[in-house]
Structures are given as C-alpha cells and as structure tokens.
Scaffold this active site. Structure first.
Site, PDB file in Angstrom:
ATOM      1  CB  THR A 103       1.011  -8.546   4.847  1.00  0.00           C
ATOM      2  OG1 THR A 103       1.776  -7.426   5.279  1.00  0.00           O
ATOM      3  CG2 THR A 103      -0.073  -8.803   5.902  1.00  0.00           C
ATOM      4  CD1 TRP A 145       4.739  -3.968   2.538  1.00  0.00           C
ATOM      5  CD2 TRP A 145       4.189  -2.589   0.870  1.00  0.00           C
ATOM      6  NE1 TRP A 145       3.547  -3.354   2.860  1.00  0.00           N
ATOM      7  CE2 TRP A 145       3.193  -2.512   1.854  1.00  0.00           C
ATOM      8  CE3 TRP A 145       4.051  -1.799  -0.280  1.00  0.00           C
ATOM      9  CZ2 TRP A 145       2.080  -1.691   1.733  1.00  0.00           C
ATOM     10  CZ3 TRP A 145       2.948  -0.987  -0.403  1.00  0.00           C
ATOM     11  CH2 TRP A 145       1.980  -0.927   0.592  1.00  0.00           C
ATOM     12  CG  ASN A 191       4.595  -0.176   3.852  1.00  0.00           C
ATOM     13  OD1 ASN A 191       3.827   0.776   3.972  1.00  0.00           O
ATOM     14  ND2 ASN A 191       4.448  -1.285   4.550  1.00  0.00           N
ATOM     15  CD  GLU A 192       3.554  -0.333   8.039  1.00  0.00           C
ATOM     16  OE1 GLU A 192       3.893  -1.456   8.425  1.00  0.00           O
ATOM     17  OE2 GLU A 192       2.368   0.007   7.911  1.00  0.00           O
ATOM     18  CD  GLU A 268      -0.769  -0.101   5.504  1.00  0.00           C
ATOM     19  OE1 GLU A 268       0.217  -0.014   4.747  1.00  0.00           O
ATOM     20  OE2 GLU A 268      -0.943  -1.036   6.295  1.00  0.00           O
ATOM     21  NE  ARG A 390      -1.527  -2.503  13.657  1.00  0.00           N
ATOM     22  CZ  ARG A 390      -1.780  -3.004  12.437  1.00  0.00           C
ATOM     23  NH1 ARG A 390      -2.017  -2.174  11.433  1.00  0.00           N
ATOM     24  NH2 ARG A 390      -1.824  -4.285  12.213  1.00  0.00           N
TER      25      ARG A 390
END
Ligand SMILES: *[C@@H]1O[C@H](CO)[C@@H](O)[C@H](O)[C@H]1NC(C)=O
Ligand SMILES: *[C@@H]1O[C@H](CO)[C@@H](O)[C@H](O)[C@H]1NC(C)=O
Ligand SMILES: *[C@@H]1O[C@H](CO)[C@@H](O)[C@H](O)[C@H]1NC(C)=O
Ligand SMILES: *[C@@H]1O[C@H](CO)[C@@H](O)[C@H](O)[C@H]1NC(C)=O
Ligand SMILES: *[C@@H]1O[C@H](CO)[C@@H](O)[C@H](O)[C@H]1NC(C)=O
Ligand SMILES: *[C@@H]1O[C@H](CO)[C@@H](O)[C@H](O)[C@H]1NC(C)=O
Length: 677
Positions: A103, A145, A191-192, A268, A390
């Site tokens: 990120t 991640w 992660n995600e 998160e 969001r």
C-alpha cells in the site's frame, strides 16, 4: 443534567421499568422531553470485549516514525500506547513483512531467501517492543500481506506448498519470542486475499507442533462470507479458527457469522483522513461495530500516519507523524476518540446486553468488569460528520436530544460517575476533545444528559483516566533541501537508512568486510525474485526519498551493479508515484547497465526513452552518477564527466528523488546526496 424519573416502591422492578418507560415516553413528548435507556446486567451480559487496536504495516505505514529524534519519538509512542495517557491502545497488529509493496511501501521479510533467517529487519519488532514496554498487556497480532518469492516457488500464490507457507509464518512467531521476547497472540492468513482451508488447518497444526497452541488464528481478514460459510460446513476448520476478522464491515455482520458463534472482529477499519470527520467516523464505528454488528474488537488502519503524505491514503492514521526531519507531529482527534473507550475498559470486560441506538440518532454501549465497574460510551455523530472512506454510509438523521439512563442490577446503587466529553463543534470549528467534567451524582441510579450533535461521552466508575500531554513539538518544516547519507553509521536498531521509503524491493544497510575502505558500508537492494505480491509491484526496484514538491535538483549517488552482463541501476528525480501505483511512476530516471550502456527514461518501466548511449559501465565496479534537473532540462554525468545533457522533461513537474534497479537483482548504493533549489 436533570434526574427526570423517580421510583415507585410498591411495584416490582419489572413492572416499574415498564411503567416508567411508558410514563417517560408520554412525558417525553411534553414535559420531560427525554427518552429513557435502561442499563442492566441482571438478565445476562453480552459478548466479551476484546479491545481497540492500531495496525502498523500493510504497508510501511510506520516507516518514518523510527527516524524521529528523541524525545519526540517517545512522545508519539506514549500518545499511542501508554495507559491512561492518550489512545492507550489494547492491541497492536503488525504486518509480517513479505518484501513486497503493500500500500505505502514494502516491508522486509525475516526470510528473503529460503535459507535466510533474520529477525532484526524493519521496524515492526522495535515497535512491538516499544508498545509492550508501555503496556505489558498489549495484545500482539501478526498478518502477512505478501510473501517472498521462494514461498510461492515462483508462482504468485502462497498455497501450492501450504506446509512451506505455514513454516514460514510460524518461524516469524517463534523469532518474535526468541529474539525479542514478544508473545504473538493472534495470527492471520493472507490479508484481503483468498484463504485456503487446507492451509489454515496446516497453520493450526504447525503452530501446535511448535508449542504455540495458545496462538489463535484469525480468518480471513476479508469479507464475512465466505469464511463464515466454510466454518459452518467444516468442523475441523472451525476448530482451527478462533476469530472471524472482517474488513471495513460498515458496522454490520451477517447471519452466518453470528451462527458460527465465533468472536467477530473488525480486524481492519477506519482508513479515513484523520481530520475531524475522520475522528467522527472512528467514534461512530467504535460504538456501532458492537451495537449493529456484534464485533468485539476494532483495529484502525493505520496506527500512525508515518509515511510520505503523497503516497496512497495519506494521513489515514490515528495521528500524524510524517516529519522526522523536523520533529513535528500532530495528535489528531482519533487519538482522543480512542481514549473514550480504551481508558475506561480493558480486554476481558463484557458488554451489557442493554446497548443500542438513541431515539434521535447516535448510539450507546455499556461494559462492565464484572466486579461492579461500569463504563458507558455515547456518541451522537451526525451523518456528514462521521463518514468513513468505505463502505458508503446510508443516510440517517440525528438531532440534539435528552437521554435518561437508568442503571439497574449491579449498577443500581452507583452514586457517582466520572464524565469525559468530546465536542466536535463543527459550526464554530473549535472542538474540545476528551475533557474531564465534574463527576455526576446519581439519584436512584438515574441521570439525564442533554446531548448535542457530534458529541462523545464516557460515563464511568473508572477514575484512573488522564488526558496526557507534552509541550508542542517543533514546527512543521519541509524535507531539508540539502541531504546526504554515506550509510557509514547504521542505526543498530534498523535495517533501513533514514527517510528512504522502499516501493518495490528492499534496501538494507550492507557491510562488505573485504572492501579495502571506500565502500565498506553501503545500502543494498536485496530482493532477487519477484515476491508473492499483494498489489502490482513494479518489475524494477525503487526506493524514494525527499520532498514530493521538489522540482529542480541534483541527485548524486555511487552505484555498484552486482548482476553480470544484464544488471542495471538508476538514480531518479521528480518521481511522482509510489505505493500501489508504483508501476506507473513517472519522473527522470538515469540508468546505467552492466553491458556498458546508459539510458534516460521518463518512466520507471523504461518505455519513454529520452536519451541513450555508451557508458562503459560493468558489474562489480563503483561509478558515481549525477542527475541534474532544471526546468524542462535534465543532464547526467558519470564519474564527473557529462554523459548526456539537455534532455527535455515536460512531465512530471515535481516528485521525490529515488534509487533503484532494473530488475529484482542485488545492487549497492553509496554516498547518496541531493541538493534541491
Ligand atoms: C447481536 O447483537 C444484537 C444487537 O445487540 C443482539 O440482539 C443479538 O443477540 C446479538 N447476537 C449474537 C449472536 O450475539
Ligand atoms: C473498579 O475498578 C477498580 C480498578 O480500576 C477497582 O479498584 C474497583 O474495586 C472496581 N470496582 C468498583 C465497584 O469500583
Ligand atoms: C450533508 O452532505 C450532503 C452532500 O454534501 C449535503 O447535500 C447535505 O446538505 C449535508 N447535510 C447536512 C445536514 O449538512
Ligand atoms: C431525515 O429527515 C428528513 C426531514 O424530516 C426526512 O425527509 C428524511 O426522510 C429523513 N431521513 C432518514 C434517513 O430518516
Ligand atoms: C432537554 O431538556 C431541557 C430541560 O432540561 C429542555 O430545556 C430542552 O428543551 C430539552 N431538549 C430537547 C432536545 O428535548
Ligand atoms: C566487497 O569488496 C570487494 C573488494 O572491493 C569486492 O571485490 C567485492 O565485489 C565486494 N562485494 C560485494 C558484495 O560488494
């Protein structure tokens, strides 16, 4: 504050509640103008509270924090972690560095290569120790991640060899204990990204095999579904997983997640610009994640905004510390909003069942330690002042209101509550945060609050809270116009050089013991294989530094290619992108290659060539490169001789300085200097 209801001795407690509620409902229209909310533990309690946390990483979000001088660095850490001082966080979640862009930068892995192990890279170990020093009970959580390329055997996927991935993650947990005496209490999956049930079971097995039965697994750091479905269908998987962690759940959960009977966390959340609306977002979700979604922990991405602000999601942290060169930092409103919960309850306390929404908008939660203590947190954030990044926030109305709270059960005889208040005061732009008011004397266990818009209240029996503070830090200042580093004085705590923010690849201090003297200490790019990525890392490696507003400047650096024949390195100016968009970075890139050529390109990918020719450069030799950009023109020199000049640069107009390599290859850099106009 007025007590607006009284007792009625001949009725039973239950009848009294009903009668009083009806009475007060009728009265509220005309006289009392107050709604009554009962807080009671006698019918049983709600879920056990697990904590409020911050997330360092995902990625490189604490990068600049480590370069603050004392006392400022310790002050920032105190605002984050010190109990009864500021945010007083209960949890710290960190990225398990995977050598890839996650990120806002890359974080180094403890195993760059298959036979490599090193538990002193990056800053997350240091951060966890600093947090634990302040709060020995802080809960530590790790989550990958990305993974080094060897974990995926060259595929961009970590589950083809699940045993290797599980061993890799478990080594990080063992290393935390062995080298830093840190007990990691929870670990996540990926992660995600997709999870793999076989991998999760193998991770559980590998943890247990290594004596880490007490480390709990969070899955899957993504949506509620499909993990909730998988847990309901697969009892072996269900016994491996302790917590369902969802990201940005918008305060709600799903039926299947509740059916699993697992702990539900917003593992998160937030990720919102940390102005006052960001503080409002945080206030609303900290309460409503439980009220609407039965979530018992909420973790902020990110912990502290300590990365160049022009990288993606600038300032999305609980506070801002992005200027180590000046010492300036800003304690933003989310710190004090966090304190409203964290300073008055601890993991292991229990929510009451009597939590909910206020009639005219807003919410309240109440928690108890089971020993008579009670903490009530109330928020009245209006829609427009509590929008998070969001998901979209459905419309709702909120008006000022009087709310009467009636304490019952174990709390019926509480005589006094401490009162802490934050008022955002958007109209006057004069907010007041975490202000201690006069304690409230209770009559018959009841009290009434006149609640305005955009307020947060804590009412509590806990008397230990404090609004901590330090003298103002130094004023904000831009990155110094003249900066240099010969990498000769590595900070023993950190593997990276100050202010360099790796965007693809990892740049570490390196010591060449056989060097005769000139380049014993250097900065070395060490990632030699494309990682199992989380976003689209560049095909080149790059580390940026400096002031994004820099236009005209000279960058000088000694470079050392370590890949025979095909290697290449660059220095650059006006680099305009990093983070997740690093692949499309533009700027002025001056490359030299091991095949004896040079190139000047307008982009990191090397598509737009502005100049090229012979340089005579080879691997395993040191060269001094210099790049000067002035208005629309750029020129470059090699070992002091002009190699090219008057290349025309129309865009970008400004950006960071940078160094890097043409592929995932070893290379070294020394005597870096930049002088900006
Ligand atoms: C979830 O929260 C709601 C609202 O507080 C509550 O009524 C419900 O019992 C909770 N469900 C579970 C399974 O915890
Ligand atoms: C509340 O917590 C404090 C410690 O914070 C403790 O000393 C006290 O006994 C608890 N119970 C009550 C009723 O205050
Ligand atoms: C909230 O914001 C929307 C969109 O900017 C605006 O139309 C609306 O008037 C605002 N509402 C209030 C109460 O300020
Ligand atoms: C908010 O209040 C306005 C004015 O009373 C009303 O028109 C609107 O439907 C309400 N919105 C919601 C979401 O309740
Ligand atoms: C709240 O109660 C006070 C009296 O204590 C009254 O003056 C005020 O109008 C009430 N406010 C609302 C919004 O009902
Ligand atoms: C270390 O220094 C020696 C002597 O200058 C040189 O030959 C060698 O290539 C260097 N190695 C690395 C990895 O830099």
């Amino acid at each position: 504050m007025t007590a607006c209801i009284g007792g009625h001795p001949q009725l039973s407690r239950m009848e009294r509640t009903v009668v009083l509620s009806v009475l007060c409902f009728i009265l509220s229209v005309r006289f009392c103008s107050s709604q009554t909310y009962v807080l009671d533990d006698k019918l049983g309690l709600g879920r056990v509270f697990d904590g409020i946390g911050g997330l360092s990483g995902g990625g490189a979000t604490s990068r600049l924090l480590v370069n603050y001088a004392e006392p400022y660095r310790s002050q920032i850490l105190d605002y984050l972690f010190k109990p009864n001082f500021g945010a007083s966080l209960h949890m710290l979640k960190v990225e398990i560095g995977g050598d890839a862009q996650t990120t806002d930068g890359t974080e180094p892995s403890h195993m760059h290569y298959e036979n490599d192990e090193n538990y002193f890279r990056g800053y997350e170990w240091w951060l966890m120790k600093e947090a634990k020093k302040r709060n020995p009970n802080i809960i530590l959580i790790g989550l990958p991640w990305a993974f080094p390329g060897w974990v995926g055997h060259g595929k961009n996927w970590p589950y083809d060899f699940p045993d290797i991935t599980a061993e890799y993650v478990v080594k990080w947990i063992l290393g935390a204990k062995m080298y830093h005496d840190l007990d990691i209490q929870y670990v996540g999956v990926w992660n995600e990204r997709s999870y793999d049930s076989k991998y999760i079971k193998l991770l559980r097995y590998t943890l247990d095999k290594n004596g880490l039965e007490w480390v709990k697994i969070i899955a899957s750091d993504n949506l509620w579904e499909p993990i909730a479905f998988s847990l309901l269908l697969d009892s072996e998987l269900s016994s491996a997983v302790d917590v369902i962690g969802a990201h940005y759940p918008g305060t709600t959960t799903v039926k299947e997640a509740l059916q699993t009977e697992k702990k539900l966390w917003s593992s998160e959340d937030y990720s919102t610009f940390n102005d006052e609306v960001g503080g409002g977002c945080w206030a609303r979700i900290l309460n409503q994640n439980y009220v609407n979604g039965n979530m018992t922990a909420t973790i902020s991405w990110n912990l502290v905004a300590s990365y160049y602000e022009e990288l993606p999601f600038g300032r999305d942290g609980l506070m801002t510390a992005e200027e180590p060169w000046s010492g300036n930092y800003v304690v933003e409103s989310p710190i004090w909003i966090t304190a409203h919960t964290t300073q008055f309850t601890q993991p292991g306390w229990t929510y009451l069942q009597t939590v909910g929404h206020l009639v005219d908008g807003g919410s309240y939660v109440a928690l108890t330690d089971g020993k008579g203590n009670l903490t009530i947190v109330i928020e009245t954030m209006t829609h427009n002042h509590s929008v998070c990044i969001r998901p979209p926030l459905p419309p709702f109305n909120l008006t000022s209101q009087n709310a009467t709270f009636q304490l019952k059960g174990s709390f019926a005889f509480i005589k006094e509550l401490q009162v802490w208040r934050s008022q955002f005061n958007f109209k006057t732009n004069k907010p007041s945060f975490f202000e201690k008011l006069k304690p409230l004397k209770l009559l018959d266990g009841s009290f009434t609050l006149n609640l305005a818009e955009d307020e947060v209240y804590t009412l509590t029996t806990i008397t230990t809270a404090q609004k901590g503070g330090y003298p103002d830090p130094p004023p904000s200042a831009r990155f110094p116009k003249a900066y240099k580093d010969n990498f000769n004085t590595p900070n023993p705590l950190f593997s990276e050089a100050p202010y360099f923010a790796d965007q693809t690849g990892v740049f570490e201090y390196y010591r060449n013991l056989t060097d005769p003297g000139l380049h014993i200490f250097t900065l070395r790019q060490v990632v030699t294989q494309r990682p199992v990525t989380w976003v689209a890392d560049a095909d080149q490696t790059i580390s940026v530094i400096g002031d994004y507003q820099w236009q005209d400047l000279t960058v000088i650096c000694d470079v050392f290619i370590e890949r025979m024949y095909t290697g290449g390195v660059f220095i650059a100016a006006r680099v305009n992108k990093g983070g997740e968009s690093v692949r499309s970075a533009k700027g002025v890139f001056f490359w030299v290659f091991a095949d004896g050529t040079y190139k000047v390109t307008n982009d990191l990918e090397g598509q737009t060539v502005l100049a090229e020719g012979k340089s005579g450069t080879r691997a395993y030799g040191w060269y001094t490169l210099s790049l000067t950009v002035n208005g629309q023109y750029a020129s470059g020199s090699l070992n002091g001789y002009t190699l090219w000049k008057n290349a025309v640069i129309l865009n970008p107009k400004n950006g960071w300085a940078a160094i890097g390599t043409q592929s995932f290859e070893l290379a070294q850099f020394d005597n870096f200097a930049v002088v900006a106009d």
